[in-house]
Structure formats: C-alpha cells, structure tokens
Design a protein around this motif. Structure first.
Motif, PDB file in Angstrom:
ATOM      1  N   ALA A 196       0.811  -1.230   0.000  1.00  0.00           N
ATOM      2  CA  ALA A 196       0.000   0.000   0.000  1.00  0.00           C
ATOM      3  C   ALA A 196       0.837   1.270   0.000  1.00  0.00           C
ATOM      4  CB  ALA A 196      -0.966   0.002   1.183  1.00  0.00           C
ATOM      5  N   LEU A 197       1.849   1.309  -0.868  1.00  0.00           N
ATOM      6  CA  LEU A 197       2.631   2.519  -1.087  1.00  0.00           C
ATOM      7  C   LEU A 197       2.490   2.939  -2.550  1.00  0.00           C
ATOM      8  CD1 LEU A 197       5.915   1.812   0.897  1.00  0.00           C
ATOM      9  CD2 LEU A 197       4.135   3.460   1.477  1.00  0.00           C
ATOM     10  N   PRO A 198       2.555   4.236  -2.838  1.00  0.00           N
ATOM     11  CA  PRO A 198       2.369   4.694  -4.217  1.00  0.00           C
ATOM     12  C   PRO A 198       3.531   4.316  -5.116  1.00  0.00           C
ATOM     13  CG  PRO A 198       2.998   6.520  -2.795  1.00  0.00           C
ATOM     14  CD  PRO A 198       2.748   5.353  -1.892  1.00  0.00           C
ATOM     15  N   ALA A 199       3.255   4.183  -6.400  1.00  0.00           N
ATOM     16  CA  ALA A 199       4.296   3.808  -7.360  1.00  0.00           C
ATOM     17  C   ALA A 199       5.426   4.828  -7.387  1.00  0.00           C
ATOM     18  CB  ALA A 199       3.686   3.653  -8.746  1.00  0.00           C
ATOM     19  N   GLY A 200       5.098   6.113  -7.116  1.00  0.00           N
ATOM     20  CA  GLY A 200       6.119   7.157  -7.133  1.00  0.00           C
ATOM     21  C   GLY A 200       7.151   7.042  -6.034  1.00  0.00           C
ATOM     22  N   ARG A 252      12.065   8.163  -4.366  1.00  0.00           N
ATOM     23  CA  ARG A 252      12.315   8.865  -3.109  1.00  0.00           C
ATOM     24  C   ARG A 252      13.294   8.101  -2.228  1.00  0.00           C
ATOM     25  NH1 ARG A 252       6.276   9.712  -1.105  1.00  0.00           N
ATOM     26  NH2 ARG A 252       7.323  10.715   0.673  1.00  0.00           N
ATOM     27  N   LEU A 253      13.876   8.824  -1.249  1.00  0.00           N
ATOM     28  CA  LEU A 253      14.841   8.248  -0.317  1.00  0.00           C
ATOM     29  C   LEU A 253      14.141   7.839   0.980  1.00  0.00           C
ATOM     30  CD1 LEU A 253      17.695  10.881  -0.780  1.00  0.00           C
ATOM     31  CD2 LEU A 253      17.671   8.542  -1.690  1.00  0.00           C
ATOM     32  N   PRO A 254      14.739   6.918   1.750  1.00  0.00           N
ATOM     33  CA  PRO A 254      14.100   6.461   2.993  1.00  0.00           C
ATOM     34  C   PRO A 254      13.738   7.579   3.952  1.00  0.00           C
ATOM     35  CG  PRO A 254      15.889   4.982   2.411  1.00  0.00           C
ATOM     36  CD  PRO A 254      15.948   6.127   1.433  1.00  0.00           C
ATOM     37  N   ARG A 255      14.555   8.628   4.022  1.00  0.00           N
ATOM     38  CA  ARG A 255      14.289   9.694   4.992  1.00  0.00           C
ATOM     39  C   ARG A 255      13.016  10.475   4.675  1.00  0.00           C
ATOM     40  NH1 ARG A 255      18.769  12.025   2.163  1.00  0.00           N
ATOM     41  NH2 ARG A 255      18.161  13.834   0.894  1.00  0.00           N
ATOM     42  N   GLU A 256      12.495  10.314   3.473  1.00  0.00           N
ATOM     43  CA  GLU A 256      11.297  11.039   3.078  1.00  0.00           C
ATOM     44  C   GLU A 256      10.007  10.344   3.512  1.00  0.00           C
ATOM     45  OE1 GLU A 256      11.487  12.661  -1.028  1.00  0.00           O
ATOM     46  OE2 GLU A 256      13.447  11.679  -1.111  1.00  0.00           O
ATOM     47  N   PHE A 257      10.139   9.230   4.219  1.00  0.00           N
ATOM     48  CA  PHE A 257       8.972   8.459   4.627  1.00  0.00           C
ATOM     49  C   PHE A 257       8.858   8.431   6.149  1.00  0.00           C
ATOM     50  CE2 PHE A 257      10.145   6.904   0.484  1.00  0.00           C
ATOM     51  CZ  PHE A 257       8.929   6.747  -0.166  1.00  0.00           C
ATOM     52  N   SER A 258       7.660   8.190   6.624  1.00  0.00           N
ATOM     53  CA  SER A 258       7.436   8.012   8.066  1.00  0.00           C
ATOM     54  C   SER A 258       7.945   6.644   8.505  1.00  0.00           C
ATOM     55  CB  SER A 258       5.941   8.120   8.374  1.00  0.00           C
ATOM     56  OG  SER A 258       5.244   7.005   7.820  1.00  0.00           O
ATOM     57  N   GLY A 259       7.993   6.428   9.829  1.00  0.00           N
ATOM     58  CA  GLY A 259       8.462   5.148  10.337  1.00  0.00           C
ATOM     59  C   GLY A 259       7.616   3.983   9.848  1.00  0.00           C
ATOM     60  N   GLY A 260       6.303   4.148   9.854  1.00  0.00           N
ATOM     61  CA  GLY A 260       5.431   3.089   9.374  1.00  0.00           C
ATOM     62  C   GLY A 260       5.611   2.816   7.896  1.00  0.00           C
TER      63      GLY A 260
END
Length: 288
Positions: free
Chosen positions: A151-155, A159-167
């Motif tokens: 359940a993550l977007p194709a885009g 992006r880099l890991p730091r651009e995402f939340s912990g979940g």
C-alpha cells in the motif's frame, strides 16, 4: 520447560519448514581468561508453512539472538537449525545467499536497515537483479507489484528512505523481504518502534500477506499483546530458555510459568485501577 500441547501442533498440515533443535549460542568473554557467555541454553522450536510462531520475552531473554542464529548471524556452539530437513546451522556464505530466496528478515529499525543513500526503487531492485537475475524491465514490474502489495504509491521508487514516516519505512522493509518470494520471514520486533495505530496497520498488513502468500513468520516481540494478535502459537523465552508454549489464548488465559504471568501483568490496560492491581501483583511475584 513447561510445554502446553496445542491444536496447531496436532493439525498443522505439511512439513516442518524450520526446525531448531537443542540450539546453544555463546559469545566470547571480554578480557583475559573470561569465559564465554552462553545466551541460548538448548532451544527447540518448529515452524510450519503458513504459520506464525510468536517468540516473546523481555530484553535480554535471548529472543533476538535466536533470530540471528537462524539467519547465520550468531555463533552457534551446539544444536542445529534445519530448513526443510537440511542442516543450515553453519551454512557457508554461498549457501546463505541461496537461502535468501527462502528465508528473509524484517528488523526493528527500518531506517537502519535501508541504505539512506539509495532510492526505494534501487533498494527493491537489488535483490531482484542480484539474486533472481531479473532483467531491469522485469524488476520494475515486480517493484510496482511489491509497492502495491504494501500500500505505497508507485512514485515511492524515486524517493529516499528519509522522506517516509516510520510506518512507511517498515512497509518498504516488508516489500524488500517479499521481493524473493520467501517461505519464512523472521520479524524481529517489527512494530516496537511504532505508535499504536501504526502498529495495528502493520500487523494487519502482515496478516493479509500471510493469508495470500502462505509465508510463515517467526515473530519476535517483547509485547505479549502484540504477539497474541498475530501468532497461531506463542513461545515464551526467559533467560535463554523456552519456558512455555501454547496458543495465544492458552498462554494468556492459563499461564503456567511465573515469568509468563509477569509478562501478562506488564501489559498495559486502559483502566488505571486494573493497571495498579497488575503492578502490585507483579511486585508480589518478583518478591516470591
């Protein structure tokens, strides 16, 4: 060791995927003439296809060491780890690479396990091209399917890991673990760093993945409530030993070992008076 027979033990179909028999792990002592420190004292577990075995215990109980030993990351001094009947206890590096197709891991800290300099696309592509020798085109299609599965977007690929939340990072780590279609995933405290609402969504995701793929989980946690929610069977670990096994209902309704009762009393409850009662009862057990 107190062992409670379970219906899962009696009725689970098919082979034993992963069998740990009499496993002992010891780390070298520090300084001159220091004896090795034994962390596991002859542990036995079995994991079947499509099953979740919850391994629960406080910090220092040896549960993560058991996971590391299965993955070939801890010094086994006795006993065996067998996968589909084949001894993999001291598997050489080349064999471990082959085993990566079958046995994967999701760690507690997704940020620490994801290369911060690589995009998500590159992180997911590496096992596909290195282990499965996929073409770039096939790998991109597989990556798109993996992101959709968690359940993550194709885009997200750009992006880099730091651009995402912990979940979200933990979802990426789960996608990477699924990339090679493993039959076993070792989940080492995969939700302990997340808030309660995010924990629930990740646990739901893991359940859905298991239902659709048949993957088996060794789910390691210090939280008995979390383990009970996900696991078909629960093994309680205390000071390097499995002290009790059973279904989640058996363990929580009729705990046989004093340590299991302490774990139950340590679980938070919403009512302040009941929580105070648990603290008092746990202190009495400690004194006893």
């Amino acid at each position: 060791m107190t062992t409670t027979a379970t219906s899962a033990d009696a009725t689970a179909p098919g082979e034993v995927l992963l069998a740990v028999d009499g496993l002992r792990v010891a780390y070298p002592g520090r300084g001159l003439r220091r004896r090795p420190t034994e962390v596991l004292h002859g542990v036995d577990i079995a994991l079947r296809p499509g099953e979740t075995l919850g391994l629960v215990g406080e910090s220092g109980s040896g549960k993560s060491t058991l996971g590391r030993a299965i993955l070939g990351l801890a010094p086994v001094t006795a006993g065996t780890v067998a996968y589909r009947g084949r001894d993999i206890t001291h598997a050489p590096r080349a064999q471990r690479r082959e085993l990566a197709r079958e046995i994967q891991v999701v760690f507690q800290d997704p940020y620490g396990s994801l290369n911060p300099a690589h995009t998500i696309g590159r992180i997911l592509e590496e096992p596909l091209t290195a282990v499965r020798a996929m073409t770039s085109t096939a790998a991109q299609a597989r990556i798109a399917a993996l992101l959709d599965r968690v359940a993550l977007p194709a885009g997200a690929v750009h992006r880099l890991p730091r651009e995402f939340s912990g979940g979200q990072r933990q979802r990426i780590a789960i996608a990477r673990a699924l990339a090679l279609d493993p039959r076993v995933i070792v989940c080492d405290e995969p939700v302990s760093a997340l808030d309660l609402s995010t924990q629930a969504t990740i646990l739901d995701l893991l359940t859905e993945i298991q239902e659709t793929t048949g993957v088996a989980y060794l789910f390691i946690s210090h939280d008995l409530a979390v383990v009970r929610r996900l696991a078909h069977r629960v093994a309680v670990m205390y000071r390097g030993d499995i002290v009790e096994t059973g279904t989640g209902d058996q363990i929580t309704a009729h705990p046989e070992h004093p340590y299991t009762r302490k774990l139950l009393m340590a679980s938070p409850v919403a009512h302040p008076a009941r929580q105070a009662e648990r603290r008092t009862a746990r202190a009495a057990l400690a004194e006893g």
